[in-house]
Design an enzyme around this catalytic site. Structure first.
Site, PDB file in Angstrom:
ATOM      1  N   ASP A   8       3.740   4.814 -10.160  1.00  0.00           N
ATOM      2  CA  ASP A   8       3.544   4.108 -11.421  1.00  0.00           C
ATOM      3  C   ASP A   8       2.847   4.898 -12.692  1.00  0.00           C
ATOM      4  O   ASP A   8       2.850   6.066 -12.554  1.00  0.00           O
ATOM      5  CB  ASP A   8       2.850   2.728 -11.288  1.00  0.00           C
ATOM      6  CG  ASP A   8       1.200   2.875 -10.943  1.00  0.00           C
ATOM      7  OD1 ASP A   8       0.884   4.026 -11.190  1.00  0.00           O
ATOM      8  OD2 ASP A   8       0.521   1.782 -10.974  1.00  0.00           O
ATOM      9  N   HIS A   9       2.677   4.413 -13.594  1.00  0.00           N
ATOM     10  CA  HIS A   9       1.738   5.001 -14.755  1.00  0.00           C
ATOM     11  C   HIS A   9       0.632   5.865 -14.653  1.00  0.00           C
ATOM     12  O   HIS A   9       0.173   6.469 -15.357  1.00  0.00           O
ATOM     13  CB  HIS A   9       1.616   4.022 -16.091  1.00  0.00           C
ATOM     14  CG  HIS A   9       1.029   2.845 -15.377  1.00  0.00           C
ATOM     15  ND1 HIS A   9       1.417   1.822 -14.770  1.00  0.00           N
ATOM     16  CD2 HIS A   9      -0.501   2.359 -15.688  1.00  0.00           C
ATOM     17  CE1 HIS A   9       0.700   0.734 -14.595  1.00  0.00           C
ATOM     18  NE2 HIS A   9      -0.381   1.377 -15.001  1.00  0.00           N
ATOM     19  N   CYS A  65      -0.340   5.194  -7.003  1.00  0.00           N
ATOM     20  CA  CYS A  65      -0.892   4.338  -7.937  1.00  0.00           C
ATOM     21  C   CYS A  65      -2.220   4.467  -8.324  1.00  0.00           C
ATOM     22  O   CYS A  65      -2.652   5.136  -7.603  1.00  0.00           O
ATOM     23  CB  CYS A  65      -0.276   2.886  -7.562  1.00  0.00           C
ATOM     24  SG  CYS A  65      -1.202   1.895  -6.384  1.00  0.00           S
ATOM     25  N   GLY A  66      -2.766   3.774  -9.095  1.00  0.00           N
ATOM     26  CA  GLY A  66      -4.247   3.999  -9.248  1.00  0.00           C
ATOM     27  C   GLY A  66      -5.049   3.925  -8.228  1.00  0.00           C
ATOM     28  O   GLY A  66      -5.746   4.909  -8.003  1.00  0.00           O
ATOM     29  N   GLY A  68      -3.781   3.071  -5.078  1.00  0.00           N
ATOM     30  CA  GLY A  68      -3.055   3.507  -3.946  1.00  0.00           C
ATOM     31  C   GLY A  68      -2.643   2.265  -3.079  1.00  0.00           C
ATOM     32  O   GLY A  68      -1.941   2.208  -2.221  1.00  0.00           O
ATOM     33  N   GLY A  70      -1.896  -1.188  -3.979  1.00  0.00           N
ATOM     34  CA  GLY A  70      -0.930  -2.170  -4.210  1.00  0.00           C
ATOM     35  C   GLY A  70       0.402  -1.518  -3.820  1.00  0.00           C
ATOM     36  O   GLY A  70       1.454  -2.157  -3.353  1.00  0.00           O
ATOM     37  N   HIS A  98      -2.207   9.537  14.737  1.00  0.00           N
ATOM     38  CA  HIS A  98      -2.485   8.072  15.271  1.00  0.00           C
ATOM     39  C   HIS A  98      -1.694   6.968  15.104  1.00  0.00           C
ATOM     40  O   HIS A  98      -1.408   6.359  15.916  1.00  0.00           O
ATOM     41  CB  HIS A  98      -3.975   7.852  15.081  1.00  0.00           C
ATOM     42  CG  HIS A  98      -4.889   8.758  15.743  1.00  0.00           C
ATOM     43  ND1 HIS A  98      -6.395   8.601  15.941  1.00  0.00           N
ATOM     44  CD2 HIS A  98      -4.596  10.106  16.341  1.00  0.00           C
ATOM     45  CE1 HIS A  98      -6.773   9.517  16.382  1.00  0.00           C
ATOM     46  NE2 HIS A  98      -6.101  10.464  16.573  1.00  0.00           N
ATOM     47  N   ARG A 132      -0.941   7.255  23.969  1.00  0.00           N
ATOM     48  CA  ARG A 132      -1.717   5.871  23.774  1.00  0.00           C
ATOM     49  C   ARG A 132      -1.550   5.365  22.328  1.00  0.00           C
ATOM     50  O   ARG A 132      -1.446   4.268  22.182  1.00  0.00           O
ATOM     51  CB  ARG A 132      -3.083   5.944  23.882  1.00  0.00           C
ATOM     52  CG  ARG A 132      -4.060   6.528  23.035  1.00  0.00           C
ATOM     53  CD  ARG A 132      -5.302   6.679  23.528  1.00  0.00           C
ATOM     54  NE  ARG A 132      -6.389   7.211  22.427  1.00  0.00           N
ATOM     55  CZ  ARG A 132      -6.848   8.495  22.173  1.00  0.00           C
ATOM     56  NH1 ARG A 132      -6.062   9.383  23.102  1.00  0.00           N
ATOM     57  NH2 ARG A 132      -7.437   8.650  21.267  1.00  0.00           N
ATOM     58  N   ARG A 136       0.373   1.507  20.537  1.00  0.00           N
ATOM     59  CA  ARG A 136      -0.283   0.847  19.568  1.00  0.00           C
ATOM     60  C   ARG A 136       0.941   0.699  18.429  1.00  0.00           C
ATOM     61  O   ARG A 136       0.912  -0.306  17.877  1.00  0.00           O
ATOM     62  CB  ARG A 136      -1.459   1.516  19.119  1.00  0.00           C
ATOM     63  CG  ARG A 136      -2.438   1.332  20.102  1.00  0.00           C
ATOM     64  CD  ARG A 136      -3.537   2.325  19.880  1.00  0.00           C
ATOM     65  NE  ARG A 136      -4.610   2.312  21.041  1.00  0.00           N
ATOM     66  CZ  ARG A 136      -5.414   3.028  21.252  1.00  0.00           C
ATOM     67  NH1 ARG A 136      -5.396   4.302  20.487  1.00  0.00           N
ATOM     68  NH2 ARG A 136      -6.244   2.991  22.331  1.00  0.00           N
TER      69      ARG A 136
END
Length: 143
Positions: A8-9, A65-66, A68, A70, A98, A132, A136
């Site tokens: 984004d901006h 993004c600002g 991270g 959103g 992981h 492992r 997960r």
């Protein structure tokens, strides 16, 4: 590799530096991000990158993004995506080792461009450890 990037901006300068770095290494970059600082909506770019990764059009994705957050939330709505918010190099490595993350989310307002390029390099060069961790990771997607 083919890498999809969107921002984004808050991140056009980050994107420009990352794309320059990736292309210098011979990677192909699909650019979904804005090139200006004019306000835009991060979901438009997060969904575009996530679609590229989810469909196999790109091997990995980078979203910016600002905070991270959103754009990572947006990308993680896609079942085939594991977007990891990374703010230091060690987190970028662990996201791959992981969590088998396939998209790195960068908070432009909380990192600098040099850090962002280093995190991308670490993210793309780090392998998933499996074992492992695979058990997960296989439980993450909704059934």
């Amino acid at each position: 590799m083919i890498i999809s990037i969107g921002n984004d901006h808050a991140g056009p300068d980050y994107k420009a530096a990352i794309v320059k770095h990736l292309e210098a290494q011979g990677h192909t970059v699909i650019n979904h991000g804005t090139d200006t600082f004019d306000s835009v909506d991060y979901p438009d770019f997060g969904h575009a990158v996530a679609n590229d990764v989810e469909t196999g059009k790109a091997n990995f994705g980078i979203i910016i993004c600002g905070s991270g957050n959103g754009i990572a939330i947006t990308a993680n709505k896609h079942q085939g995506v594991r977007a990891a918010l990374c703010w230091i190099n060690e987190i970028a490595a662990l996201a791959r080792q992981h969590n088998d993350a396939n998209i790195i989310s960068i908070p432009a307002r909380y990192t600098n461009i040099k850090q962002a390029v280093e995190m991308v390099e670490t993210f793309l060069s780090t392998d998933f450890e499996g074992g492992r961790h695979a058990t997960r990771v296989n439980k993450i997607a909704c059934q």
